[in-house]
Design a protein around this motif. Sequence first.
Motif, PDB file in Angstrom:
ATOM      1  N   VAL A   4      74.214  58.724  64.908  1.00 33.89           N
ATOM      2  CA  VAL A   4      75.511  58.501  64.300  1.00 33.89           C
ATOM      3  C   VAL A   4      76.421  58.579  65.225  1.00 33.89           C
ATOM      4  CG1 VAL A   4      74.608  59.116  61.932  1.00 33.89           C
ATOM      5  CG2 VAL A   4      75.595  60.997  63.525  1.00 33.89           C
ATOM      6  N   LYS A   7      79.910  53.589  65.447  1.00 35.81           N
ATOM      7  CA  LYS A   7      80.499  53.058  64.360  1.00 35.81           C
ATOM      8  C   LYS A   7      79.486  52.378  63.288  1.00 35.81           C
ATOM      9  CE  LYS A   7      84.425  50.847  62.218  1.00 35.81           C
ATOM     10  NZ  LYS A   7      85.855  50.339  62.454  1.00 35.81           N
ATOM     11  N   SER A   9      76.201  52.560  63.887  1.00 32.36           N
ATOM     12  CA  SER A   9      75.001  53.362  63.436  1.00 32.36           C
ATOM     13  C   SER A   9      75.384  54.270  62.200  1.00 32.36           C
ATOM     14  CB  SER A   9      74.568  54.241  64.507  1.00 32.36           C
ATOM     15  OG  SER A   9      75.309  55.375  64.781  1.00 32.36           O
ATOM     16  N   ARG A  10      76.479  54.522  62.108  1.00 32.27           N
ATOM     17  CA  ARG A  10      77.242  55.308  60.899  1.00 32.27           C
ATOM     18  C   ARG A  10      77.113  54.425  59.688  1.00 32.27           C
ATOM     19  NH1 ARG A  10      80.365  57.684  64.901  1.00 32.27           N
ATOM     20  NH2 ARG A  10      82.189  56.358  64.286  1.00 32.27           N
ATOM     21  N   PHE A  13      73.625  54.151  58.471  1.00 31.61           N
ATOM     22  CA  PHE A  13      73.548  55.165  57.639  1.00 31.61           C
ATOM     23  C   PHE A  13      73.774  55.176  56.164  1.00 31.61           C
ATOM     24  CE2 PHE A  13      74.961  59.414  55.957  1.00 31.61           C
ATOM     25  CZ  PHE A  13      73.861  59.904  55.823  1.00 31.61           C
ATOM     26  N   TYR A  14      75.323  54.874  56.242  1.00 28.20           N
ATOM     27  CA  TYR A  14      76.022  54.927  54.939  1.00 28.20           C
ATOM     28  C   TYR A  14      75.479  53.636  53.938  1.00 28.20           C
ATOM     29  CZ  TYR A  14      78.978  58.738  56.196  1.00 28.20           C
ATOM     30  OH  TYR A  14      79.463  59.839  56.596  1.00 28.20           O
ATOM     31  N   TRP A  19      70.609  57.267  51.555  1.00 26.90           N
ATOM     32  CA  TRP A  19      72.206  58.054  51.481  1.00 26.90           C
ATOM     33  C   TRP A  19      72.825  57.721  49.892  1.00 26.90           C
ATOM     34  CZ3 TRP A  19      75.538  61.464  51.998  1.00 26.90           C
ATOM     35  CH2 TRP A  19      76.820  61.172  51.652  1.00 26.90           C
ATOM     36  N   LEU A  59      79.259  64.707  59.936  1.00 19.42           N
ATOM     37  CA  LEU A  59      78.174  64.004  60.283  1.00 19.42           C
ATOM     38  C   LEU A  59      77.938  63.944  61.850  1.00 19.42           C
ATOM     39  CD1 LEU A  59      75.760  62.226  59.339  1.00 19.42           C
ATOM     40  CD2 LEU A  59      77.624  60.336  59.167  1.00 19.42           C
ATOM     41  N   GLU A  60      78.927  63.506  62.419  1.00 18.96           N
ATOM     42  CA  GLU A  60      78.811  63.302  64.012  1.00 18.96           C
ATOM     43  C   GLU A  60      78.499  64.652  64.978  1.00 18.96           C
ATOM     44  OE1 GLU A  60      81.657  62.564  62.152  1.00 18.96           O
ATOM     45  OE2 GLU A  60      81.563  60.444  62.233  1.00 18.96           O
ATOM     46  N   PRO A  63      74.494  65.941  62.756  1.00 21.61           N
ATOM     47  CA  PRO A  63      73.339  64.709  62.196  1.00 21.61           C
ATOM     48  C   PRO A  63      72.431  65.273  61.547  1.00 21.61           C
ATOM     49  CG  PRO A  63      73.202  64.911  64.515  1.00 21.61           C
ATOM     50  CD  PRO A  63      74.534  65.659  64.399  1.00 21.61           C
ATOM     51  N   ALA A  66      72.707  65.343  57.748  1.00 21.60           N
ATOM     52  CA  ALA A  66      73.177  64.252  57.238  1.00 21.60           C
ATOM     53  C   ALA A  66      72.743  64.121  55.773  1.00 21.60           C
ATOM     54  CB  ALA A  66      72.743  62.929  57.981  1.00 21.60           C
TER      55      ALA A  66
END
Length: 103
Positions: A4, A7, A9-10, A13-14, A19, A59-60, A63, A66
């Motif tokens: 993550v 930006k 990769s996040r 994820f979201y 998620w 999160l950062e 991870p 997460a």
Amino acid sequence: MLDVSTKQSRAKFYSSSEWKILRQQRLELDHYECLWCKNEGKLTTQYDSILEVDHIKELEDYPELALDIDNLRTLCKDCHNKRHKRFNYRPSEKKKRWDDEWW
């Protein structure tokens, strides 16, 4: 381990189904109420504000947590902005139906 770091990769994820399912479970566990508002004796629900699911341990930085439901909590948009010290934080000025009534 989950990446993550960027930006992009996040965002990936979201937008993942994993998620989205976990987010829905957290909202249900918290009864669709902002936990910070609730601790102050105020009820803020999905009908009053946008509800967001917050990672307690960032999160950062963590991870590995997460997708740990115990590392998540429901916050309203105002509390979430306050929590992250966002500069454009302005509490909503929306008045409730009976705010002008004295009982």
